[in-house]
Design a protein around this motif. Structure first.
Motif, mmCIF file in Angstrom:
data_model
loop_
_atom_site.group_PDB
_atom_site.id
_atom_site.type_symbol
_atom_site.label_atom_id
_atom_site.label_comp_id
_atom_site.label_asym_id
_atom_site.label_seq_id
_atom_site.Cartn_x
_atom_site.Cartn_y
_atom_site.Cartn_z
ATOM 1 N N ILE A 1 -44.482 -11.588 -36.413
ATOM 2 C CA ILE A 1 -44.442 -11.132 -35.026
ATOM 3 C C ILE A 1 -43.002 -11.086 -34.516
ATOM 4 N N SER A 2 -42.636 -9.910 -33.998
ATOM 5 C CA SER A 2 -41.317 -9.761 -33.379
ATOM 6 C C SER A 2 -41.488 -9.645 -31.876
ATOM 7 N N LEU A 3 -40.601 -10.306 -31.157
ATOM 8 C CA LEU A 3 -40.588 -10.166 -29.706
ATOM 9 C C LEU A 3 -39.661 -9.010 -29.361
ATOM 10 N N ASP A 4 -40.254 -7.949 -28.809
ATOM 11 C CA ASP A 4 -39.550 -6.689 -28.555
ATOM 12 C C ASP A 4 -38.871 -6.738 -27.185
ATOM 13 N N ASP A 5 -37.845 -5.893 -27.027
ATOM 14 C CA ASP A 5 -37.137 -5.779 -25.749
ATOM 15 C C ASP A 5 -36.653 -7.143 -25.267
ATOM 16 N N PHE A 6 -36.239 -7.960 -26.210
ATOM 17 C CA PHE A 6 -35.846 -9.328 -25.871
ATOM 18 C C PHE A 6 -34.642 -9.342 -24.931
ATOM 19 N N GLY A 7 -34.725 -10.199 -23.919
ATOM 20 C CA GLY A 7 -33.653 -10.304 -22.939
ATOM 21 C C GLY A 7 -34.024 -9.675 -21.613
ATOM 22 N N THR A 8 -35.112 -8.894 -21.618
ATOM 23 C CA THR A 8 -35.499 -8.198 -20.385
ATOM 24 C C THR A 8 -36.627 -8.925 -19.645
ATOM 25 N N GLY A 9 -37.184 -9.960 -20.240
ATOM 26 C CA GLY A 9 -38.400 -10.548 -19.667
ATOM 27 C C GLY A 9 -38.273 -11.951 -19.119
ATOM 28 N N PHE A 10 -37.091 -12.523 -19.155
ATOM 29 C CA PHE A 10 -36.838 -13.838 -18.546
ATOM 30 C C PHE A 10 -37.682 -14.973 -19.104
ATOM 31 N N SER A 11 -38.132 -14.912 -20.366
ATOM 32 C CA SER A 11 -38.879 -16.077 -20.844
ATOM 33 C C SER A 11 -37.897 -17.191 -21.198
ATOM 34 N N SER A 12 -38.344 -18.405 -20.965
ATOM 35 C CA SER A 12 -37.459 -19.540 -21.185
ATOM 36 C C SER A 12 -37.540 -19.993 -22.626
ATOM 37 N N MET A 13 -36.501 -20.677 -23.057
ATOM 38 C CA MET A 13 -36.469 -21.179 -24.419
ATOM 39 C C MET A 13 -37.609 -22.162 -24.656
ATOM 40 N N SER A 14 -37.914 -22.995 -23.641
ATOM 41 C CA SER A 14 -38.964 -23.995 -23.837
ATOM 42 C C SER A 14 -40.303 -23.299 -24.088
ATOM 43 N N TYR A 15 -40.492 -22.131 -23.485
ATOM 44 C CA TYR A 15 -41.731 -21.379 -23.722
ATOM 45 C C TYR A 15 -41.706 -20.728 -25.105
ATOM 46 N N LEU A 16 -40.617 -20.040 -25.411
ATOM 47 C CA LEU A 16 -40.522 -19.321 -26.696
ATOM 48 C C LEU A 16 -40.667 -20.261 -27.891
ATOM 49 N N GLN A 17 -40.133 -21.473 -27.726
ATOM 50 C CA GLN A 17 -40.159 -22.455 -28.807
ATOM 51 C C GLN A 17 -41.562 -22.732 -29.320
ATOM 52 N N HIS A 18 -42.549 -22.604 -28.420
ATOM 53 C CA HIS A 18 -43.922 -22.943 -28.806
ATOM 54 C C HIS A 18 -44.664 -21.780 -29.445
ATOM 55 N N LEU A 19 -44.027 -20.611 -29.473
ATOM 56 C CA LEU A 19 -44.722 -19.433 -29.994
ATOM 57 C C LEU A 19 -44.444 -19.236 -31.480
ATOM 58 N N PRO A 20 -45.459 -18.825 -32.226
ATOM 59 C CA PRO A 20 -45.244 -18.540 -33.647
ATOM 60 C C PRO A 20 -44.570 -17.179 -33.827
ATOM 61 N N LEU A 21 -43.274 -17.146 -33.571
ATOM 62 C CA LEU A 21 -42.507 -15.902 -33.666
ATOM 63 C C LEU A 21 -41.696 -15.902 -34.952
ATOM 64 N N ASP A 22 -41.382 -14.701 -35.452
ATOM 65 C CA ASP A 22 -40.532 -14.579 -36.629
ATOM 66 C C ASP A 22 -39.182 -13.962 -36.292
ATOM 67 N N SER A 23 -39.187 -13.048 -35.328
ATOM 68 C CA SER A 23 -37.917 -12.419 -34.973
ATOM 69 C C SER A 23 -37.876 -11.970 -33.522
ATOM 70 N N LEU A 24 -36.658 -11.762 -33.072
ATOM 71 C CA LEU A 24 -36.404 -11.275 -31.730
ATOM 72 C C LEU A 24 -35.660 -9.963 -31.845
ATOM 73 N N LYS A 25 -36.046 -8.987 -31.037
ATOM 74 C CA LYS A 25 -35.332 -7.712 -31.029
ATOM 75 C C LYS A 25 -34.560 -7.571 -29.726
ATOM 76 N N ILE A 26 -33.243 -7.612 -29.832
ATOM 77 C CA ILE A 26 -32.395 -7.488 -28.644
ATOM 78 C C ILE A 26 -32.545 -6.086 -28.067
ATOM 79 N N ASP A 27 -32.854 -6.014 -26.797
ATOM 80 C CA ASP A 27 -33.093 -4.729 -26.156
ATOM 81 C C ASP A 27 -31.860 -3.828 -26.236
ATOM 82 N N ARG A 28 -32.147 -2.551 -26.422
ATOM 83 C CA ARG A 28 -31.122 -1.520 -26.553
ATOM 84 C C ARG A 28 -30.120 -1.510 -25.397
ATOM 85 N N SER A 29 -30.586 -1.840 -24.192
ATOM 86 C CA SER A 29 -29.704 -1.785 -23.016
ATOM 87 C C SER A 29 -28.520 -2.748 -23.156
ATOM 88 N N PHE A 30 -28.694 -3.843 -23.914
ATOM 89 C CA PHE A 30 -27.596 -4.805 -24.094
ATOM 90 C C PHE A 30 -26.670 -4.400 -25.239
#
Ligand code: C2E
Ligand code: CA
Ligand code: CA
Ligand code: CA
Length: 279
Positions: free
Chosen positions: A176-205
């Protein structure tokens, strides 16, 4: 009540009526296009930042028109979400991605996973883990050959249910990749608990990362956040050597963008891959 109706009618302007009719017609056309199998998937390579070798392909929906043009997904995905058509369309995308994976495998590139975009409506209103399992079984795909991309904002609609669904997907070997990362204001403490494999930095950045100090600071922060959680970080929308150079120098793991390959039909992907294979 009569007065209220009057007010409501007065607010329903001719422009709104026209827009409403237009949306209804478009929804009808999408419905027909699904039935007639008129949609296509194109595939964009995701590459290792270090050496440019391919790591995966992202499946992107295309709606070809009679005149040879495409209606971009941005023009109809929202409508499909609003009308529920996204459920049928999403199933079509998943099956088409599985078929494309078979083609890749037949050409000797079975190790390249295909990442499928999933909308929030699909994520929260279907048994996604089951749908993925069924397709993987039906098409005889090896574990790990399909990835899923989910936007940060869709996760936030229902964090509890999101976690459960993600765990079930993960058990089935779906990255699972988190798409458009950086645009949604999720906190690290929240993300830490998710079974994620990668983050996709949003194109705007990524757009002007090598010249814009603010975007550079954001990319540095997103890279460090991702890496501190042990995740792979992918930059999307890489269009120039300057952006690529900056990202590689700052430890970005994978890159995707027009510089490294546009979204293209599977036939073209196979041609591109053939040129990359070491002799
Ligand atoms: P996304 O998932 O963020 O996909 C990346 C978008 O950036 C794609 O636009 C891609 O063509 C475009 N892109 C890639 N590299 C570059 C670049 O270097 N520069 C620029 N300017 N753009 C680049 P596209 O194909 O128009 O898709 C737009 C959005 O529509 C996607 O954003 C995704 O949210 C949605 N979408 C596309 N296919 C599907 C699908 O099968 N299912 C669902 N639910 N959504 C989809
Ligand atoms: Ca995506
Ligand atoms: Ca994205
Ligand atoms: Ca995006």
């Amino acid at each position: 009540a009569a007065r209220e109706t009057g007010v409501a009618l007065a607010r329903f302007t001719p422009a709104m009526a026209a827009r409403y009719t237009e949306r209804l017609q478009l929804a009808g056309r999408v419905h027909m296009a699904i039935d007639r199998n008129e949609f296509e998937l194109h595939f964009q390579p995701i590459r290792h930042a270090a050496d440019g070798s391919p790591v995966a392909l992202e499946a992107l929906l295309r709606w070809p028109q009679a005149d040879g043009s495409f209606i971009p997904p941005g023009d109809f995905i929202q409508l499909c979400e609003d009308t529920g058509l996204i459920i049928a369309l999403g199933r079509w995308v998943l099956r088409s991605a599985a078929r494309a994976q078979q083609q890749l495998a037949a050409a000797g590139w079975g190790m390249l996973p295909i990442a499928v975009n999933v909308s929030a409506v699909q994520f929260f209103n279907t048994d996604l883990a089951n749908e993925f399992s069924r397709v993987i079984e039906e098409f005889g795909l090896p574990r790990g050959s399909l990835h899923l991309e989910l936007t940060e904002s869709s996760l936030m609609r229902n964090p509890g249910q999101a976690l459960q669904t993600m765990q079930r997907l993960h058990e089935r070997g779906i990255h699972i990749s988190l798409d458009d990362f950086g645009t949604g204001f999720s906190s690290m403490s929240y993300l830490q608990h998710l079974p994620l494999d990668s983050l996709k930095i949003d194109r705007s950045f990524v757009a002007d990362v090598e010249t814009n100090p603010r975007n550079a600071a954001i990319c540095r922060a997103l890279l460090s956040l991702g890496h501190s959680m042990g995740l792979m970080v992918i930059a999307e929308g890489v269009e120039t050597e300057g952006q690529y150079g900056w990202l590689a120098a700052h430890g970005c793991d994978q890159v995707q963008g027009y510089l490294l390959g546009r979204p293209m039909p599977m036939a073209d992907v196979l041609v591109l891959l053939a040129t990359l294979r070491s002799p």
